[in-house]
Design an enzyme around this catalytic site. Structure first.
Site, PDB file in Angstrom:
ATOM      1  N   ASP A 219     -12.371   1.137  11.627  1.00  0.00           N
ATOM      2  CA  ASP A 219     -12.422   0.758  10.359  1.00  0.00           C
ATOM      3  C   ASP A 219     -12.922  -0.676  10.051  1.00  0.00           C
ATOM      4  O   ASP A 219     -11.997  -1.573   9.338  1.00  0.00           O
ATOM      5  CB  ASP A 219     -11.138   1.230   9.629  1.00  0.00           C
ATOM      6  CG  ASP A 219     -11.167   1.063   8.100  1.00  0.00           C
ATOM      7  OD1 ASP A 219     -12.341   1.503   7.476  1.00  0.00           O
ATOM      8  OD2 ASP A 219      -9.899   0.791   7.395  1.00  0.00           O
TER       9      ASP A 219
ATOM     10  N   ALA B  80       0.838  -1.142  -0.137  1.00  0.00           N
ATOM     11  CA  ALA B  80       0.018  -0.032   0.037  1.00  0.00           C
ATOM     12  C   ALA B  80       0.825   1.130   0.051  1.00  0.00           C
ATOM     13  O   ALA B  80       2.123   1.064  -0.239  1.00  0.00           O
ATOM     14  CB  ALA B  80      -0.916   0.054   1.102  1.00  0.00           C
ATOM     15  N   SER B  81       0.284   2.490   0.115  1.00  0.00           N
ATOM     16  CA  SER B  81       1.070   3.727  -0.143  1.00  0.00           C
ATOM     17  C   SER B  81       1.804   3.837   1.134  1.00  0.00           C
ATOM     18  O   SER B  81       2.973   4.697   1.185  1.00  0.00           O
ATOM     19  CB  SER B  81       0.300   4.905  -0.414  1.00  0.00           C
ATOM     20  OG  SER B  81      -0.647   4.880   0.664  1.00  0.00           O
TER      21      SER B  81
ATOM     22  N   VAL C  69       3.426  -5.437   3.616  1.00  0.00           N
ATOM     23  CA  VAL C  69       3.541  -6.435   4.596  1.00  0.00           C
ATOM     24  C   VAL C  69       3.884  -7.928   4.016  1.00  0.00           C
ATOM     25  O   VAL C  69       3.881  -8.247   2.979  1.00  0.00           O
ATOM     26  CB  VAL C  69       1.922  -6.946   5.090  1.00  0.00           C
ATOM     27  CG1 VAL C  69       1.702  -8.120   6.031  1.00  0.00           C
ATOM     28  CG2 VAL C  69       1.262  -5.741   5.371  1.00  0.00           C
TER      29      VAL C  69
END
Length: 563
Positions: A296, A142-143, A147
């Site tokens: 979230d 991701a940005s 992982v």
């Protein structure tokens, strides 16, 4: 003057990035916004010399589509900004929310040659001495981070989250530019103040810096574990603190089923209705009992283990409710049930900031309409997304700002409703909330709480009574000695002072310009050497300087539309 120099210094510190952002904004038809905000560091000729004008095909798109495209082209920091703001429908228009939801956090993974030195630096040992096995290919990118699945020396499988190198510096640079641009827009374009652009950037600043510190996420995992230590219906991944730093997070690797993958074979032993109900109860318990909740809970962050055990993942975005906030929420619920708009208004004004004049009559009318629409029926029959959407529109209409913790709460409940419907078409989060509200109300009005509050108030009154004579004597002594000072804060005077300063600067420049012109004329008439074709060079240089200063002053006046 010092403040002005600081602003100029900030503007030119990252000139290359400023130019890149301005080019992209111009490309998508936002140059007028750039110029009006004072963000154009090249000045009047910048657009002609450097910036590429937007084409007709781009201008045919809506403003909101073009904003999304700008963020996509500006890179990871701006994409993350757009993704976070897509959850704040109270701060930005709903059309823009829908566009920002389309943003994809799709970035190329950084190489193992970058990861290995970073891990060694953060953990203090070579990777081979820390991990038994560490495959170099990430399982997700991701940005902000990527992982890896690895194995510790004791054989435990772990997920290792590694922060993207240099991402903090990139985000800090872009945040500085965002703040500069937002303040310029609100200062020079009055109609843009209603969009609360500075508030939006501040919200992003708080959120992104929490997410950049992986030790905060590690602490959240541990707090979560302590809260649910006795609960067998939930599983929290173990955090391996010895392998965690600001930029590296190591936690237990979990093999489970995403709730979005329940159509796959081999899931017959999982009960959809039980999972939907259990997941909702666990999230509501976090909110209303602990005041610390997963903000979230979308399908990718919830796994289901055998025997319908719920496992939460990704603790980077957490919400917090204070005891005071929970009391005010309870008070608003009681007000809604008892058809008491005044009680709701008092609680709202305590919990919300204001962004303008509050019209009490309009506020009371809209609250009454919401009560009549949603609270003259059983709570289990209320469809939460409709209620939430109406409230999101209600707050900005009445110049009220929803606190970020309350908005996180509402968003978490909406995600729960969506998750529940994915598993059980008949699921309604409102039915799950009702018993928690009853507990809150019962706890609020129990006699022991009133007794405790009374004891605290009595103690405060005793302290006040004890200190009051001394305080009064001190005020009288200051009055006698003429030492009493009153601080008066002037609000709204800064723009007037800035305008006067601007006028004074222009008058000063005009006087200097006239002086140079007159002085140069006298020098030419006196034929002061050296000369060129019989004309004094010093006089010519004076006229040239006066012409440049005059043109600069005219361009500045034209740019700001103040002829």
């Amino acid at each position: 003057m010092i403040q002005r120099i600081v602003v100029i210094g900030k503007t030119y510190r990252h000139t290359h990035r400023y130019l890149e952002i301005i080019k992209i904004l111009t490309k998508y038809g936002f140059y007028d916004l750039v110029a009006a905000s004072g963000f154009d560091i090249l000045g009047f000729l910048g657009r002609k010399l450097v910036y590429k004008k937007a084409g007709d095909s781009i201008l045919s798109l809506s403003r909101w589509e073009r904003i999304r495209m700008v963020l996509e082209e500006l890179g990871p920091a701006f994409i993350k900004f757009g993704q976070i703001m897509s959850t704040r429908g109270d701060l930005i228009p709903s059309e823009l929310v829908n566009e920002l939801k389309k943003l994809q956090d799709s970035v190329s993974p950084f190489s193992w040659e970058v990861t290995a030195p970073l891990l060694e630096k953060e953990l203090g040992k070579p990777v081979s001495e820390t991990f038994k096995n560490f495959p170099p290919i990430p399982v997700a990118a991701a940005s902000i981070a990527q992982v890896y699945k690895a194995t510790l020396m004791d054989g435990k499988e772990v997920a290792v989250k590694v922060q993207r190198p240099g991402i903090k510096r990139i985000i800090d640079t872009d945040l500085e530019i965002m703040f500069h641009f937002a303040k310029g827009v609100e200062k020079h374009i009055p109609e843009m103040k209603s969009y609360n652009i500075v508030d939006i950037v501040e919200e992003f600043d708080r959120s992104i810096h929490k997410e950049l510190n992986f030790l905060i996420e590690a602490s959240s995992i541990e707090q979560f574990t302590n809260n649910f230590r006795e609960d067998t219906t939930v599983y929290i991944p173990q955090c391996h603190r010895d392998y965690c730093t600001n930029k590296v997070l190591t936690m237990e690797y979990i093999n489970g089923t995403k709730i979005s993958d329940f159509e796959a074979d081999g899931q017959e032993l999982l009960d959809r209705k039980t999972i939907a109900q259990r997941g909702a109860e666990l999230e509501l318990k976090q909110i209303f009992e602990f005041g610390f909740f997963h903000a979230d809970p979308h399908p990718g962050n919830i796994l289901v283990l055998p025997e319908n055990i719920i496992c939460f993942l990704d603790f980077g975005m957490m919400g917090t409710l204070t005891s005071k906030t929970k009391e005010l929420i309870t008070s608003m619920v009681v007000g809604a049930i008892n058809n008491d708009p005044d009680r709701i208004i008092r609680s709202l004004l305590k919990i919300c900031e204001t962004s303008g004049e509050i019209k009490m009559q309009k506020l009371e009318l809209q609250i009454t309409e919401l009560i009549n629409l949603y609270f003259h029926q059983k709570l289990e029959n209320v469809y939460l997304p409709d209620l939430f959407n109406d409230f999101v529109e209600f707050f900005p209409q009445n110049n009220l700002k929803i606190p970020s913790d309350l908005y996180s709460l509402g968003r978490a409940l909406l995600l729960l409703q969506s998750d529940g419907e994915m598993l059980d078409p008949d699921f309604n989060i409102s039915k799950q909330i009702e018993p928690f509200f009853k507990k809150l109300i019962k706890r609020r009005f129990r006699s022991q709480k009133y007794f405790n509050d009374l004891m605290i108030s009595s103690e405060e009154l005793l302290l006040l009574a004890k200190d009051l004579p001394y305080e009064i004597r001190e005020i009288i002594d200051k009055l006698k000695n003429g030492a009493l000072k009153i601080n008066i804060e002037h609000k709204g005077i800064e723009p007037l002072i800035n305008k006067h300063e601007q006028i004074s600067n222009r008058i000063t420049i005009a006087i200097i310009l006239a002086s140079i012109t007159v002085g140069s004329s006298l020098v030419i008439l006196a034929n002061v050497p050296p000369a060129w074709n019989g004309i004094s060079l010093i006089g010519l240089l004076g006229f040239l300087a006066a012409t440049i200063i005059g043109l600069w002053l005219l361009i500045s006046i034209f740019r700001h539309g103040k002829l």
